[in-house]
Design an enzyme around this catalytic site. Structure first.
Site, mmCIF file in Angstrom:
data_model
loop_
_atom_site.group_PDB
_atom_site.id
_atom_site.type_symbol
_atom_site.label_atom_id
_atom_site.label_comp_id
_atom_site.label_asym_id
_atom_site.label_seq_id
_atom_site.Cartn_x
_atom_site.Cartn_y
_atom_site.Cartn_z
ATOM 1 N N LYS A 88 0.809 -1.162 0.097
ATOM 2 C CA LYS A 88 0.033 -0.020 0.186
ATOM 3 C C LYS A 88 1.012 1.500 -0.038
ATOM 4 O O LYS A 88 1.916 1.235 0.789
ATOM 5 C CB LYS A 88 -0.946 -0.149 1.331
ATOM 6 C CG LYS A 88 -2.037 1.121 1.178
ATOM 7 C CD LYS A 88 -2.692 0.797 2.558
ATOM 8 C CE LYS A 88 -4.096 1.898 2.720
ATOM 9 N NZ LYS A 88 -4.946 1.688 3.866
ATOM 10 N N SER A 163 -9.735 1.359 2.753
ATOM 11 C CA SER A 163 -8.941 2.288 1.758
ATOM 12 C C SER A 163 -7.861 1.593 1.297
ATOM 13 O O SER A 163 -7.373 2.034 0.328
ATOM 14 C CB SER A 163 -8.169 3.254 2.645
ATOM 15 O OG SER A 163 -7.320 2.566 3.824
ATOM 16 N N SER A 187 -9.910 -0.979 6.843
ATOM 17 C CA SER A 187 -9.360 -0.965 5.606
ATOM 18 C C SER A 187 -8.864 -2.103 4.984
ATOM 19 O O SER A 187 -8.355 -2.032 3.934
ATOM 20 C CB SER A 187 -8.382 0.275 5.572
ATOM 21 O OG SER A 187 -9.277 1.490 5.428
HETATM 22 N N1 GLN Z 1 -13.252 3.368 6.047
HETATM 23 C C1 GLN Z 1 -12.673 3.782 7.227
HETATM 24 C C2 GLN Z 1 -12.619 5.135 7.263
HETATM 25 O O1 GLN Z 1 -12.913 5.679 6.175
HETATM 26 C C3 GLN Z 1 -11.625 3.053 7.638
HETATM 27 C C4 GLN Z 1 -10.091 3.440 7.004
HETATM 28 C C5 GLN Z 1 -9.144 2.587 7.357
HETATM 29 O O2 GLN Z 1 -9.135 1.691 8.068
HETATM 30 N N2 GLN Z 1 -7.902 3.234 7.160
HETATM 31 O O3 GLN Z 1 -11.966 5.951 8.130
#
Ligand code: GLN
Length: 505
Positions: A88, A163, A187
């Site tokens: 990532k 994400s 994410s």
């Molecule tokens: N979708 C969640 C957010 O927008 C989690 C994101 C994540 O785990 N980085 O914060």
């Protein structure tokens, strides 16, 4: 191309390393096969922000050279040797940019290696590049990326989740065998569910975050994506463990995660106590087909000798609101460093230093990042701190206690990973906070600091469906054992992903 090389993109890691170590194929051939495939397929998927052929070939050549020499270095090569991986784009890897898919860091060169990346490289993996993500990891669809969309390999009209959408899509499309992502509220697990991959959010502290750009430091964890539960365990074994460079990393027992998978895969889960939270399954908004997946998974494990324990997790509904206080609060603090002076994009023509900060941040950050910073600074402001931040911390304790009660009676908990199947691009454009519900079942796991894994179980109308397995802090062995048992019974057809047979291979 040899028959074996054409199989590489969907081959289990241990089989790739066995071929490389027996010198039936060279690591360089593996690297070139994957680089060619990325060139052919990633135009349709757009998982990669940056492809690194030079790093890939250098790492492959190092493996081949060690094998040719046949000394200690060859003996030390394990089941990740010659295995294609990618990371990532919030993890530093020397020789690459680390952009967090943000204009703010578009030109940022990694000054050192992230510990988890370094540990993967030390295991003899082949690094193929860096992967798209929601900007600074804020989002559930990868649509907030400043780089552009990543497409779901099962249906190119749908999002891959987020994400870590690039990390998920890359594995799903056979553009890497294993990738690393990060998970603050879901994410890793949510994009894993959307792409039919296995995704692990480890226990808080089990994997070092050194060199991974921080989102919410009390919640963030790095973990692997893979086609199989066993590959996930191989990667997790490589990256887990105390790191002197991350004070939050822990010295936990070095459990044999791969052995746990092998036990589970042969059906050895007799006596395992598997909890089902009945209230979570009655939650409004849950797709009944995904509820059915959880019940089916429970029945599968029960048939293999597990004992089903009925329970409830009443605090789950408070997870989301408390997360959207704590997450943004920590994020707004962590993002303060991107001011155009210490880090990040610097605006031209500023009148004075305050103007420089303001312009640089306005130009560098996208709308979701700005939304999080505004929420975070609001809840931390002196007049609101107790009402929001202190209260959310108390909710966090309540959530933790709820899980403690479950794990007093059970080894693992089965829940949906997501309330819905993968959604279409733009579905939440008019209502960005409605997308936050995608993490309903994953966020409380981060709040409690415990471990969760998403395992694909079937295809519903051509789209992947998954379940989440949750275990107590430090109990990843239970996740791997239950996950491998489930995988063996469900035989999710990951290699039948449409891009695999699109003629692009
Ligand atoms: N979708 C969640 C957010 O927008 C989690 C994101 C994540 O785990 N980085 O914060």
């Amino acid at each position: 191309m040899s028959e074996q090389l054409t199989q590489i993109p969907f081959m289990p890691a241990a089989d790739i390393s066995a071929l490389v170590k027996s010198r039936e194929v060279s690591a360089r051939e593996v690297a070139n096969t994957m680089l060619d495939r990325i060139a052919a397929v990633d135009g349709a998927v757009s998982a990669y922000n940056e492809v690194t052929p030079e790093l890939a070939l250098a790492a492959a050549d190092a493996v081949d050279a060690a094998l040719a020499e046949g000394g200690d270095a060859a003996v030390a090569l394990g089941e990740l040797a010659g295995v294609p991986v990618a990371f990532k784009d919030n993890m530093n890897m020397v020789g690459t940019h680390t952009t967090c898919s943000s204009k703010m860091l578009a030109n940022f060169q990694s000054p050192y290696d992230c510990t988890a990346v370094r540990r993967m490289l030390d295991a003899g993996t082949i690094p193929l590049g860096k992967l798209n993500m929601d900007e600074f990891a804020f989002g559930s669809s990868t649509e907030t990326s400043a780089v552009g969309r990543t497409f779901n390999p099962w249906d190119l009209e749908r999002v891959p989740g987020g994400s870590s959408g690039g990390s998920a899509a890359a594995v799903s499309a056979g553009l890497a065998t294993i990738t690393l992502g990060s998970d603050t509220g879901g994410s890793i697990r949510q994009p894993a569910a959307f792409t039919g991959t296995v995704g692990l959010k480890p226990s808080y502290g089990r994997v070092s975050r050194y060199g991974c750009v921080a989102f919410a430091s009390s919640l963030d964890q790095i973990g692997p994506f893979s086609h199989t539960v066993r590959d996930n365990a191989l990667a997790f074994s490589a990256i887990a463990g105390k790191d002197p460079l991350d004070a939050t990393s822990l010295n936990l027992p070095e459990d044999d995660f791969v052995a746990a998978c092998d036990a589970g895969a042969t059906g050895d889960i007799k006596g395992m106590r598997v909890a089902l939270a009945t209230d979570l399954l009655e939650q409004e908004g849950l797709d009944p087909r995904l509820k059915a997946e959880v019940l089916q998974a429970a029945a599968t494990l029960e048939a293999a000798g597990a004992e089903i324990v009925e329970t409830t997790l009443p605090s789950t509904k408070y997870g989301l609101p408390a997360y959207y206080v704590l997450g943004p609060a920590e994020a707004s603090s962590n993002l303060a460093r991107f001011d155009g002076i210490r880090y990040g994009h610097r605006a031209d023509d500023a009148e004075d230093v305050l103007d420089l900060y303001m312009r640089s941040r306005k130009e560098g950050f996208g709308p979701e990042v700005i939304r999080r910073i505004m929420i975070g600074t609001h809840v931390l402001s002196s007049g609101h701190y107790d009402a929001y931040y202190t209260k959310a911390q108390k909710v966090r304790t309540v959530i933790k206690n709820d899980y403690e009660a479950v794990f007093a009676r059970a080894d693992v908990l089965l829940t949906p990973t997501t309330p819905d199947l993968p959604f279409k691009f733009g579905q939440y454009d008019d209502n960005p906070t409605a997308m936050y519900l995608a993490d309903y079942y994953t966020i409380p796991v981060n709040m409690a600091g415990i471990a969760g894994m998403s395992v694909p179980t079937s295809l519903i109308e051509g789209l992947p469906a998954s379940v989440q397995i949750v275990a107590n802090h430090g109990r990843e062995v239970d996740l791997f054992r239950a996950g491998a048992a489930l995988e063996a019974a469900s035989a999710f057809p990951y290699a039948s992903v449409p891009v695999a047979s699109s003629g692009l291979v």
